[in-house]
Design a protein around this motif. Structure first.
Motif, PDB file in Angstrom:
ATOM      1  N   ALA A  88       0.720  -1.190  -0.072  1.00 54.00           N
ATOM      2  CA  ALA A  88      -0.042   0.092   0.011  1.00 54.00           C
ATOM      3  C   ALA A  88       0.918   1.272  -0.082  1.00 54.00           C
ATOM      4  N   GLU A  89       0.390   2.356  -0.680  1.00 52.50           N
ATOM      5  CA  GLU A  89       1.185   3.506  -0.864  1.00 52.50           C
ATOM      6  C   GLU A  89       0.088   4.708  -0.648  1.00 52.50           C
ATOM      7  N   VAL A  90       0.575   5.578   0.055  1.00 54.66           N
ATOM      8  CA  VAL A  90      -0.548   6.659   0.390  1.00 54.66           C
ATOM      9  C   VAL A  90       0.330   7.945  -0.256  1.00 54.66           C
ATOM     10  N   THR A  91      -0.152   8.541  -1.267  1.00 54.42           N
ATOM     11  CA  THR A  91       0.376   9.727  -2.106  1.00 54.42           C
ATOM     12  C   THR A  91      -0.198  10.914  -1.531  1.00 54.42           C
ATOM     13  N   THR A  92       0.724  11.972  -1.203  1.00 48.68           N
ATOM     14  CA  THR A  92       0.539  13.259  -0.814  1.00 48.68           C
ATOM     15  C   THR A  92       0.589  14.196  -1.681  1.00 48.68           C
ATOM     16  N   THR A  93       0.113  15.303  -1.795  1.00 47.56           N
ATOM     17  CA  THR A  93       0.213  16.302  -3.040  1.00 47.56           C
ATOM     18  C   THR A  93       0.263  17.789  -2.150  1.00 47.56           C
ATOM     19  N   THR A  94       1.185  18.518  -2.578  1.00 54.25           N
ATOM     20  CA  THR A  94       1.331  19.737  -2.320  1.00 54.25           C
ATOM     21  C   THR A  94       0.691  20.583  -3.004  1.00 54.25           C
ATOM     22  N   LEU A  95      -0.468  21.712  -2.679  1.00 53.66           N
ATOM     23  CA  LEU A  95      -1.289  22.397  -3.392  1.00 53.66           C
ATOM     24  C   LEU A  95      -0.737  23.784  -3.645  1.00 53.66           C
ATOM     25  N   PRO A  96      -1.100  24.345  -4.607  1.00 54.73           N
ATOM     26  CA  PRO A  96      -0.675  25.550  -4.871  1.00 54.73           C
ATOM     27  C   PRO A  96      -1.246  26.912  -3.948  1.00 54.73           C
ATOM     28  N   ASN A  97      -2.559  26.307  -3.571  1.00 58.16           N
ATOM     29  CA  ASN A  97      -3.245  27.179  -2.797  1.00 58.16           C
ATOM     30  C   ASN A  97      -3.613  26.366  -1.496  1.00 58.16           C
ATOM     31  N   PRO A  98      -3.792  27.264  -0.286  1.00 58.72           N
ATOM     32  CA  PRO A  98      -4.105  26.285   0.841  1.00 58.72           C
ATOM     33  C   PRO A  98      -5.606  25.930   0.748  1.00 58.72           C
ATOM     34  N   VAL A  99      -6.025  25.122   1.283  1.00 57.99           N
ATOM     35  CA  VAL A  99      -7.440  24.710   1.692  1.00 57.99           C
ATOM     36  C   VAL A  99      -7.812  24.474   3.226  1.00 57.99           C
ATOM     37  N   ASN A 101      -9.101  22.566   6.370  1.00 58.13           N
ATOM     38  CA  ASN A 101      -9.608  21.218   6.575  1.00 58.13           C
ATOM     39  C   ASN A 101     -10.724  21.336   7.510  1.00 58.13           C
ATOM     40  N   GLY A 102     -11.336  19.916   8.013  1.00 57.10           N
ATOM     41  CA  GLY A 102     -12.534  20.213   9.063  1.00 57.10           C
ATOM     42  C   GLY A 102     -12.580  20.600  10.188  1.00 57.10           C
ATOM     43  N   ARG A 103     -11.094  21.023  10.727  1.00 57.72           N
ATOM     44  CA  ARG A 103     -10.852  21.755  11.743  1.00 57.72           C
ATOM     45  C   ARG A 103     -10.453  23.132  11.886  1.00 57.72           C
ATOM     46  N   GLY A 104     -10.897  23.607  10.529  1.00 52.02           N
ATOM     47  CA  GLY A 104     -10.691  25.114  10.510  1.00 52.02           C
ATOM     48  C   GLY A 104      -9.331  25.333  10.429  1.00 52.02           C
ATOM     49  N   THR A 105      -8.472  24.519  10.052  1.00 50.85           N
ATOM     50  CA  THR A 105      -6.891  25.103   9.635  1.00 50.85           C
ATOM     51  C   THR A 105      -6.628  24.998   8.078  1.00 50.85           C
ATOM     52  N   ASP A 106      -5.777  26.003   7.854  1.00 52.40           N
ATOM     53  CA  ASP A 106      -5.560  26.037   6.379  1.00 52.40           C
ATOM     54  C   ASP A 106      -4.451  24.991   6.163  1.00 52.40           C
ATOM     55  N   VAL A 107      -4.237  24.366   5.066  1.00 55.73           N
ATOM     56  CA  VAL A 107      -3.321  23.302   4.812  1.00 55.73           C
ATOM     57  C   VAL A 107      -2.948  23.321   3.386  1.00 55.73           C
ATOM     58  N   THR A 108      -1.823  22.831   3.042  1.00 55.17           N
ATOM     59  CA  THR A 108      -1.311  22.869   1.657  1.00 55.17           C
ATOM     60  C   THR A 108      -1.023  21.350   1.297  1.00 55.17           C
ATOM     61  N   GLU A 109      -0.461  20.557   2.158  1.00 49.24           N
ATOM     62  CA  GLU A 109      -0.165  19.197   1.921  1.00 49.24           C
ATOM     63  C   GLU A 109      -1.257  18.343   2.390  1.00 49.24           C
ATOM     64  N   VAL A 110      -1.788  17.628   1.142  1.00 51.69           N
ATOM     65  CA  VAL A 110      -2.947  16.812   1.639  1.00 51.69           C
ATOM     66  C   VAL A 110      -2.763  15.192   1.030  1.00 51.69           C
ATOM     67  N   ALA A 111      -3.482  14.323   1.504  1.00 49.73           N
ATOM     68  CA  ALA A 111      -3.323  13.158   0.972  1.00 49.73           C
ATOM     69  C   ALA A 111      -4.488  12.928  -0.099  1.00 49.73           C
ATOM     70  N   THR A 112      -3.983  12.423  -1.324  1.00 47.57           N
ATOM     71  CA  THR A 112      -4.956  12.606  -2.480  1.00 47.57           C
ATOM     72  C   THR A 112      -5.008  11.076  -2.925  1.00 47.57           C
ATOM     73  N   LYS A 113      -4.194  10.134  -2.761  1.00 50.56           N
ATOM     74  CA  LYS A 113      -4.703   8.855  -3.145  1.00 50.56           C
ATOM     75  C   LYS A 113      -4.166   7.712  -2.498  1.00 50.56           C
ATOM     76  N   ILE A 114      -4.667   6.693  -2.386  1.00 52.81           N
ATOM     77  CA  ILE A 114      -4.239   5.416  -1.693  1.00 52.81           C
ATOM     78  C   ILE A 114      -4.099   4.255  -2.962  1.00 52.81           C
ATOM     79  N   THR A 115      -2.829   3.773  -3.022  1.00 54.66           N
ATOM     80  CA  THR A 115      -2.669   2.487  -4.051  1.00 54.66           C
ATOM     81  C   THR A 115      -2.474   1.394  -3.561  1.00 54.66           C
ATOM     82  N   TRP A 116      -3.150   0.151  -3.712  1.00 58.11           N
ATOM     83  CA  TRP A 116      -3.035  -1.182  -3.255  1.00 58.11           C
ATOM     84  C   TRP A 116      -2.503  -2.058  -4.385  1.00 58.11           C
ATOM     85  N   THR A 117      -1.290  -2.711  -4.345  1.00 58.41           N
ATOM     86  CA  THR A 117      -0.933  -3.442  -5.194  1.00 58.41           C
ATOM     87  C   THR A 117      -0.465  -4.763  -5.114  1.00 58.41           C
TER      88      THR A 117
END
Length: 245
Positions: A88-99, A101-117
């Motif tokens: 299993a591999e979790v892919t994280t992505t650095t976004l150009p603009n912050p978003v 999150n569910g706790r009201g904190t601005d974040v730029t690095e988010v988990a975007t994919k999980i791949t199972w092989t």
């Protein structure tokens, strides 16, 4: 009632109970689904989710699963439970603009994919009776949506690709052919459930094992009940057919 009629009736009953047992233990769904074994994940908290993937190709097994986590969910952490024979591999992505999150904190690095092989020889078996479950935790979960939609790409050993990415239908509309797995989010309760630290992925494995044991036990119980009913009917038929002195 004749002995032959009773035996036929018992055979039909046994067959019906056996079919019920098979339905009880054959829990693989026709589509890829996201399931929650336990309390529902809350908005702003961490959720333990189990992706259930059935094989649907008669001549090929499933050897890769890719689950997309939309950027707008701003989920910054994801962990997986080991599946024997799979990586299993979790892919994280650095976004150009912050978003936010569910706790009201601005974040730029988010988990975007999980791949199972699947490792060679460990793919989900060809045919339509096999499935595998892939457990993971993620969070903080978004606080602005009621449902998580987690599109999945399923790849088979013969190169066939199935995309489970259609959004949920509107109320009263027909279900799409390839619906994306979805998870309902509970409202934040304020009592700490779902809003604390990330749950241990080992807890998911325990829940999966308990569920499998329960389903297996239910199937055995139903089958035993059918055998008991059939045997009782057969004994009664023999007594009824025995000549009186």
């Amino acid at each position: 009632m004749s002995r032959t009629h009773v035996i036929r009736r018992s055979a039909v009953l046994l067959g019906a109970v056996g079919a019920t047992s098979l339905l009880t233990t054959g829990i693989a769904a026709a589509h890829v689904t996201a399931n929650v074994y336990g309390e529902q994940p809350e908005k702003g908290g961490y959720g333990a989710i189990v992706l259930r993937v059935p094989n649907e190709e008669a001549e090929a097994g499933t050897n890769k699963i890719e689950m997309t986590i939309p950027n707008e969910y701003a989920i910054s952490s994801a962990r997986t439970t080991p599946v024997p024979g799979w990586t299993a591999e979790v892919t994280t992505t650095t976004l150009p603009n912050p978003v936010r999150n569910g706790r009201g904190t601005d974040v730029t690095e988010v988990a975007t994919k999980i791949t199972w092989t699947a490792q060679p020889g460990n793919e989900i078996a060809a045919g339509t009776t096999s499935y595998e479950e892939f457990a993971f935790t993620a969070g903080p979960l978004p606080g602005t949506v009621d449902t998580l939609m987690l599109p999945v790409t399923q790849t088979y050993s013969n190169g066939t690709v199935a995309n489970w990415d259609a959004p949920p239908p509107a109320e009263g509309a027909e279900e799409p052919e390839n619906p994306a797995p979805v998870v309902e989010l509970a409202a934040e309760s304020g009592n700490g459930h779902g809003g604390g630290d990330q749950p241990d992925t080992a807890d998911i494995a325990v829940s999966q094992d308990d569920t499998a044991r329960w389903l297996g036990g239910a199937g055995v119980a139903v089958g035993a009940l059918g055998l008991g009913v059939g045997a009782g009917a057969l004994l009664r038929s023999r007594k009824a057919a025995k000549p009186t002195s």
